[in-house]
Design a protein around this motif. Structure first.
Motif, PDB file in Angstrom:
ATOM      1  N   PHE A 543      24.474  25.116 -52.223  1.00 51.91           N
ATOM      2  CA  PHE A 543      23.544  24.036 -51.895  1.00 51.91           C
ATOM      3  C   PHE A 543      23.341  24.159 -50.262  1.00 51.91           C
ATOM      4  N   ALA A 544      22.465  23.215 -49.801  1.00 47.68           N
ATOM      5  CA  ALA A 544      22.224  23.194 -48.369  1.00 47.68           C
ATOM      6  C   ALA A 544      23.422  23.029 -47.677  1.00 47.68           C
ATOM      7  N   ASP A 545      24.311  22.155 -47.905  1.00 51.47           N
ATOM      8  CA  ASP A 545      25.474  22.007 -47.411  1.00 51.47           C
ATOM      9  C   ASP A 545      26.566  22.901 -47.373  1.00 51.47           C
ATOM     10  N   GLY A 546      26.251  23.854 -47.975  1.00 49.86           N
ATOM     11  CA  GLY A 546      27.270  25.328 -48.033  1.00 49.86           C
ATOM     12  C   GLY A 546      28.061  25.186 -49.160  1.00 49.86           C
ATOM     13  N   THR A 547      28.133  24.084 -49.898  1.00 54.71           N
ATOM     14  CA  THR A 547      28.941  24.189 -51.124  1.00 54.71           C
ATOM     15  C   THR A 547      28.619  24.938 -52.457  1.00 54.71           C
ATOM     16  N   GLU A 548      29.405  25.639 -53.239  1.00 53.61           N
ATOM     17  CA  GLU A 548      28.763  26.142 -54.322  1.00 53.61           C
ATOM     18  C   GLU A 548      29.583  25.376 -55.611  1.00 53.61           C
ATOM     19  N   LEU A 549      28.670  25.308 -56.669  1.00 53.38           N
ATOM     20  CA  LEU A 549      28.930  25.192 -57.831  1.00 53.38           C
ATOM     21  C   LEU A 549      29.037  26.095 -59.033  1.00 53.38           C
ATOM     22  N   PRO A 550      30.288  26.656 -59.434  1.00 58.22           N
ATOM     23  CA  PRO A 550      30.011  27.461 -60.688  1.00 58.22           C
ATOM     24  C   PRO A 550      29.495  27.074 -62.007  1.00 58.22           C
ATOM     25  N   ALA A 551      28.652  28.098 -62.657  1.00 52.97           N
ATOM     26  CA  ALA A 551      27.887  27.609 -63.878  1.00 52.97           C
ATOM     27  C   ALA A 551      27.889  28.966 -64.735  1.00 52.97           C
TER      28      ALA A 551
END
Length: 637
Positions: A543-551
């Motif tokens: 995401f634009a805020d640098g966070t990642e979500l696994p999927a």
């Protein structure tokens, strides 16, 4: 009113590009109640006096029949289009513009049942401003119709009864009435007729357009839009053919996600001529609806070619007809090529067009189990014992919530991505407030309910729904508070006018809660709010805020494009450039281009939910019938 720039307004006020921001109407300021008046006399005298003024072309008298803030909404009665005329001056100006004055020749009250007869009725949502409401019958130069008026006393004109809203609509063309009830076909030709065919033989020949027969109207799409418009056209004796690329009627619903159930209730969803039976569930599962569509097409003897695609099309301006080349896979598996020459093509592929599937960096590198648009999502998969999967749903409207709930019920760890805000109302509150008294058990006849709903100009509907949305929010306050605490951002729709205005203004941006909201509140469906997707990673999203979500699975419930884009893909750029944009409000507050002339002769857009298709299928059929009979010309106002 000028069209608003999309980026200059908040997301909850966003509208279809090029459309207008609808300004809510104002309630009338009146100082007296009609309780002491004879409502029949009030309505009858007003209708008779307006009829005389229209006949005499007495425009000063016509003006005196309307409040300064009045609206006259008309569908095919005053012209061959849809109009909302606000204020006496605009009404008179429009009437003067006609070459022969008003096309409506008479207006009378309709007391044929208890719903229709004149009565004391509130004109505002809270019930503080009372007036007289009455159903109407109208007669035009070429047809008959219906209407509804809401009258209030003008405290600034000695308590004179004047219209606050007037609605008129065409119902039938004189000499071209539907083949129903007293006009139904005999079904047999008694006597000796050697070599005559029976019903089944005639039906097969008609459905296949054997010999030199051709359809006058070709409809693309066998969903609710295609079926309802074909049904209406058939009752007006217009040879019509529906084509659909799917193998079966109803596949447009059958092939959607596994747990899909309609969010609208059965009383709102009836189709023309054959309503749902009395045992039908309140909310219809998608496969049950698909089966109903298939039986509906057979019962009404609609001509449908499934497994059929358009190969080429061309419009002949001089002959005013199409040349359409089709490929049809027959029941035997053979591919049949046919060339047809309809005078009208109706694109009934849904009020939304092609899927809106954002192309994001890294999509091709995703190594999970599934990445697709919601239209391609068939349902969450069953987990193996001890298995745990993660899913991300991008988008927070009905489909996004339903899909997230499906994932949860299959034991996925699921997160919804909400980029802006969503209008949320519970199904119960929405039904109790927005549809109560109209579409409910024991409510008015469906056609009467439709007339009441349509009789509100959209500007007035918006004002009413500003109050209604406030009531719904009060009923749902616990749910809405819980969503806020969970980090889910809600809104109240355009100018706080809620669900219907979001639907009409942009075709989305809302969720009618059937369970997913509580799962969000309880943390069983997680929320990622306010961040744009920067990149698709092999095993998730950045995401634009640098966070990642696994999927393991990513579903884009990101909606659909405008129907105009679909038209371009099927019929070419020349047609797409010629037709107008679809959906959203025009300057008068009517929906753009749908169910009305598109700017290209012989080409029509048709779509919407089941209720809109039920109602506007008649409007479309009347326009086509009028053109075919020479009653109307395409260039007529």
């Amino acid at each position: 009113m000028a069209a608003a720039a999309v980026d200059s307004i908040p997301s909850y006020n966003r509208s279809e590009p090029g459309s207008c921001q609808l300004k809510a109407a104002s309630y009338p300021s009146v100082a007296s109640s009609p309780s002491s008046d004879d409502v029949n006399a009030v309505a009858s005298e007003w209708a008779a006096a307006l009829t005389k003024a229209l006949s005499d072309q007495d425009y000063a008298a016509i003006e005196r029949h309307f409040l300064p803030e009045a609206c006259w909404r008309d569908q095919l009665g005053l012209s061959w289009d849809y109009h909302t005329l606000q204020g006496p001056e605009k009404i008179v100006s429009f009437l003067k513009s006609g070459p022969k004055g008003s096309r409506i020749k008479s207006i009378a009250i309709d007391s044929s049942n208890s719903t229709r007869q004149p009565c004391v009725s509130a004109v505002d949502y809270r019930g503080t401003i009372n007036g007289v409401a009455s159903f109407l019958t109208i007669e035009t130069d070429v047809g008959r119709g219906r209407g509804l008026v809401r009258l209030v006393k003008d405290s600034k004109d000695n308590g004179r009864w004047k219209a606050f809203t007037l609605f008129t609509t065409m119902h039938e063309l004189k000499g071209h009435e539907e083949t129903t009830k007293a006009n139904r076909p005999l079904g047999v030709d008694h006597g000796g007729h050697p070599g005559r065919k029976n019903w089944q033989e005639r039906r097969v020949a008609m459905e296949n357009f054997e010999g030199d027969t051709e359809p006058v109207v070709l409809i693309i799409g066998a969903g609710q839009g295609g079926l309802t418009s074909a049904a209406r056209l058939q009752q007006l004796k217009i040879p019509t053919l529906i084509v659909d690329r799917n193998p079966r009627v109803g596949d447009n619903w059958r092939n959607r996600y596994h747990q899909l159930v309609l969010h609208d209730p059965v009383w709102y969803d009836h189709l023309p001529y054959v309503p749902f039976p009395s045992h039908w569930p309140v909310f219809t599962p998608k496969d049950k609806l698909a089966e109903w569509f298939e039986s509906y097409a057979k019962t009404l003897e609609l001509n449908v070619w499934t497994s059929t695609t358009i190969i080429d099309s061309d419009w002949d301006e001089e002959k005013c007809q199409w040349t359409v080349k089709l490929e049809r896979k027959t029941a035997s598996g053979e591919v049949e090529k046919r060339t047809l020459h309809p005078r009208h093509v109706v694109q009934a592929t849904g009020h939304s067009g092609e899927k809106q599937f954002p192309q994001i960096k890294g999509m091709d590198s995703f190594a999970g189990d599934r990445l697709c648009h919601s239209s391609e999502f068939k349902g969450a998969r069953m987990m193996k014992e001890g298995e745990k999967k993660k899913a991300i749903v991008v988008g927070c409207c009905n489909s996004g919530h339903d899909i997230a709930q499906d994932f949860y019920e299959h034991d996925y760890d699921v997160t919804i991505i909400q980029r802006s805000s969503t209008y949320v109302m519970s199904s119960k509150a929405g039904l109790d407030v927005l549809l109560a008294g109209l579409y409910e058990e024991g409510g008015p006849e469906t056609e009467d309910a439709d007339l009441i709903f349509m009789s509100f100009p959209n500007k007035m509907l918006k004002r009413l729904h500003m109050d209604a949305t406030e009531d719904i929010a009060e009923r749902d306050k616990e749910m809405l508070s819980g969503l806020e605490k969970a980090g889910f951002k809600t809104d109240k729709g355009p100018d706080d006018a809620g669900f219907f205005m979001k639907y009409f203004q942009r075709g989305g941006g809302y969720y009618i809660d059937v369970g997913a909201s509580q799962l969000i509140i309880d943390g069983k469906i997680k929320i990622k709010q306010g961040q744009e997707i920067e990149e698709v990673k092999p095993h998730g999203l950045l995401f634009a805020d640098g966070t990642e979500l696994p999927a393991d699975e990513i579903i884009f419930a990101t909606g659909y494009e405008n129907m105009r884009g679909t038209a371009g893909k099927i019929f070419g750029k020349e047609l797409a450039d010629r037709v107008k944009d679809v959906w959203g409000f025009d300057e008068e507050g009517e929906l753009r281009t749908m169910w009305r002339r598109t700017g290209h002769p012989g080409f029509w857009f048709f779509g919407g939910n089941l209720a809109l298709c039920r109602y506007f299928s008649r409007m479309l059929a009347l326009q086509i019938k009028a053109l075919e009979e020479g009653i109307m010309k395409y260039e007529d106002p």
